[in-house]
Design a protein around this motif. Structure first.
Motif, short mmCIF file in Angstrom:
data_model
loop_
_atom_site.label_atom_id
_atom_site.label_comp_id
_atom_site.label_asym_id
_atom_site.label_seq_id
_atom_site.Cartn_x
_atom_site.Cartn_y
_atom_site.Cartn_z
N VAL A 246 0.79 -1.27 0.44
CA VAL A 246 0.35 -0.27 -0.34
C VAL A 246 1.05 1.51 -0.19
O VAL A 246 0.43 2.08 -1.02
CB VAL A 246 -0.46 -0.13 1.33
CG1 VAL A 246 -1.61 1.06 1.24
CG2 VAL A 246 -1.98 -1.20 1.31
N ALA A 247 1.78 1.16 0.91
CA ALA A 247 2.94 2.30 0.63
C ALA A 247 3.24 2.43 -0.82
O ALA A 247 3.72 3.93 -0.78
CB ALA A 247 3.84 1.88 1.47
N ARG A 248 3.86 1.82 -1.14
CA ARG A 248 4.69 1.68 -2.25
C ARG A 248 3.34 2.25 -3.85
O ARG A 248 3.93 2.52 -4.69
CB ARG A 248 5.33 0.16 -2.87
CG ARG A 248 6.56 0.39 -2.16
CD ARG A 248 6.88 -1.31 -2.85
NE ARG A 248 8.51 -1.68 -1.49
CZ ARG A 248 9.05 -2.69 -2.22
NH1 ARG A 248 8.62 -3.83 -3.50
NH2 ARG A 248 9.84 -2.87 -1.57
N ALA A 249 1.92 2.10 -3.20
CA ALA A 249 1.62 2.30 -4.01
C ALA A 249 1.07 3.38 -4.41
O ALA A 249 -0.06 4.47 -5.32
CB ALA A 249 -0.19 1.21 -4.17
N HIS A 250 1.37 4.10 -3.08
CA HIS A 250 1.15 5.75 -2.79
C HIS A 250 2.83 6.84 -3.08
O HIS A 250 1.94 7.98 -2.83
CB HIS A 250 -0.20 6.32 -1.61
CG HIS A 250 -1.18 5.84 -1.10
ND1 HIS A 250 -1.27 4.29 -0.82
CD2 HIS A 250 -1.53 6.38 -1.20
CE1 HIS A 250 -2.40 3.87 -0.82
NE2 HIS A 250 -3.03 5.24 -0.99
N GLY A 251 3.21 5.70 -3.42
CA GLY A 251 4.35 6.02 -4.20
C GLY A 251 5.35 6.75 -2.71
O GLY A 251 6.11 6.85 -2.54
#
Length: 426
Positions: free
Chosen positions: A400-405
């Motif tokens: 989830v963190a990576r999906a938000h950059g």
């Protein structure tokens, strides 16, 4: 055996990186440097050759011809006027500008070819040369007799042409780099879970890279779709027998029924975790939410009725609320599973918002933190699975963190346990 972490394992790469620090960082600037540097070098080489040829050879040749006329006027003063030379008596101060190369070459040639010259003045009168002799005689003649007229025209033309060609090259180069930037933006958006339209364009190499990116994106999307269908299908198919087992256990009066009911509940939690991992919640529509309120909602979801303090300042951020709430709830659940005290906070900076979850549990050693965020990773192999721990909580939070950059960072809390931080850009 201890190892020195400060020792660079790749000294050659470090030296190479150090030697290239003076280069611009962007491809546009480097390409411009590659383009401009040869043009500047060629211009300088041509300018030096022209200066040497014009200011020395031509000036010396014209001055040699002028020396004959000056000698003739010294011997026959009546010829001064027909030759365009003003002959009179008066002092002459030696005055030549330091950047006037042709005047310096002219003075050297005059003093070598004629005896008795004490001063040469090219400044007091515009486009005029005054020559003073030991006898007090002064000769004045036009500067055009000893140097070419308008010697700067070629230099001005060279500079103007170089500037024009450089501007045209910049425009062309910008057009060539635009497809690379489009490819970079599409790849960055795909890394955040966004599907941005993209079509290959530009040079052949850039088109090849764009086509390879589209093929890679299609393979990854197929893989993600297959993973989602697999986990969703398996989890859905397991719900039916679990429901029957729960119904049958509720009708049993045996002493073992309670333990079996706990096992069934643990299996149901595992299935729900699989569904959370398979569900791409980070791709939900993004909204502007309050970071502190979102964190409170995640704490209430993971620990209803528990006294988990939530601190920090509110900030409006754009994110996928369902996915971020589930990721934070997983971190809170992990903290409550391994620690007695848990606290949550939000830290807001100029460019980042950080969600912090801390506990007083055993923590995770630094050398095992990379492995802890892998899917299905459990650091304690002897730990029972009946509690529903399948090692997906940190993996979901990281995705989830990576999906938000952003990123998921694990560290050591001042409470003695683990500190998990989800850092996202604003």
């Amino acid at each position: 055996m201890s190892s020195d972490l400060s020792t660079d394992p790749h000294p050659a790469l470090a030296r190479r990186a150090t030697s290239r620090r003076w280069l611009p960082r962007s491809f546009y600037a480097r390409a411009a440097l590659i383009l401009i540097l040869p043009v500047v070098v060629i211009q300088l080489a041509v300018a030096v050759m022209f200066l040497q040829r014009h200011y020395e050879d031509v000036t010396i040749q014209m001055t040699s011809n002028m020396v004959r006329e000056l000698e003739l006027v010294r011997s026959q003063p009546d010829l001064a006027s027909p030759l365009g030379i003003r002959l009179d008596v008066g002092p002459v101060e030696d005055h030549i500008r330091f950047w006037d190369l042709s005047a310096r070459a002219m003075r050297e040639q005059l003093t070598e070819a004629m005896a008795g010259i004490v001063a040469v003045d090219t400044v007091s009168e515009r486009k005029t040369v005054k020559v003073g002799f030991e006898t007090g005689m002064r000769m004045t003649f036009s500067r055009n007799n000893v140097s070419a007229a308008n010697p700067h025209q070629l230099l001005v033309f060279m500079v103007a042409t170089a500037l024009l060609m450089t501007a045209i090259s910049f425009l062309f180069l910008r057009g060539q780099i635009r497809p690379i930037r489009r490819l970079a933006r599409a790849a960055e958006a795909f890394g955040r879970g966004e599907s941005r339209s993209y079509w290959p364009s530009g040079a052949t190499e850039v088109r090849a890279a764009g086509t390879a990116f589209l093929a890679m994106r299609a393979r990854i999307e197929r893989h993600m779709e297959q993973r989602t269908l697999l986990l969703s299908g398996v989890s859905h198919d397991l719900r039916t027998p679990l429901t029957r087992m729960k119904l049958e256990l509720s009708m049993m009066d045996a002493p073992e029924a309670a333990d079996l009911a706990e096992d069934v509940a643990a299996m149901e939690r595992i299935i729900n975790t699989f569904l959370d991992f398979a569900r791409d919640e980070a791709n939900d529509s993004k909204e502007t939410v309050d970071a502190l309120a979102l964190l409170r909602g995640a704490v209430d979801l993971a620990a209803p009725g528990r006294d988990v303090p939530v601190a920090g300042q509110g900030a409006q951020v754009v994110l996928s609320p369902d996915g971020m709430r589930r990721a934070l709830a997983n971190l809170v659940s992990n903290a409550l599973r391994y620690g007695a005290r848990v606290r949550a906070s939000v830290v807001v900076s100029e460019n980042w918002v950080t969600f912090v979850i801390e506990d007083d549990g055993p923590g995770i050693p630094a050398e095992q933190r990379d492995a802890a965020v892998r899917p299905f990773a459990r650091l304690d192999a002897a730990r029972s699975n009946t509690a529903g721990n399948v090692g997906l909580g940190l993996a979901i939070a990281r995705d989830v963190a990576r999906a938000h950059g952003g990123s998921l960072r694990l560290g050591e809390s001042d409470m003695g346990g683990l500190k998990a931080e989800i850092v996202i850009p604003v």
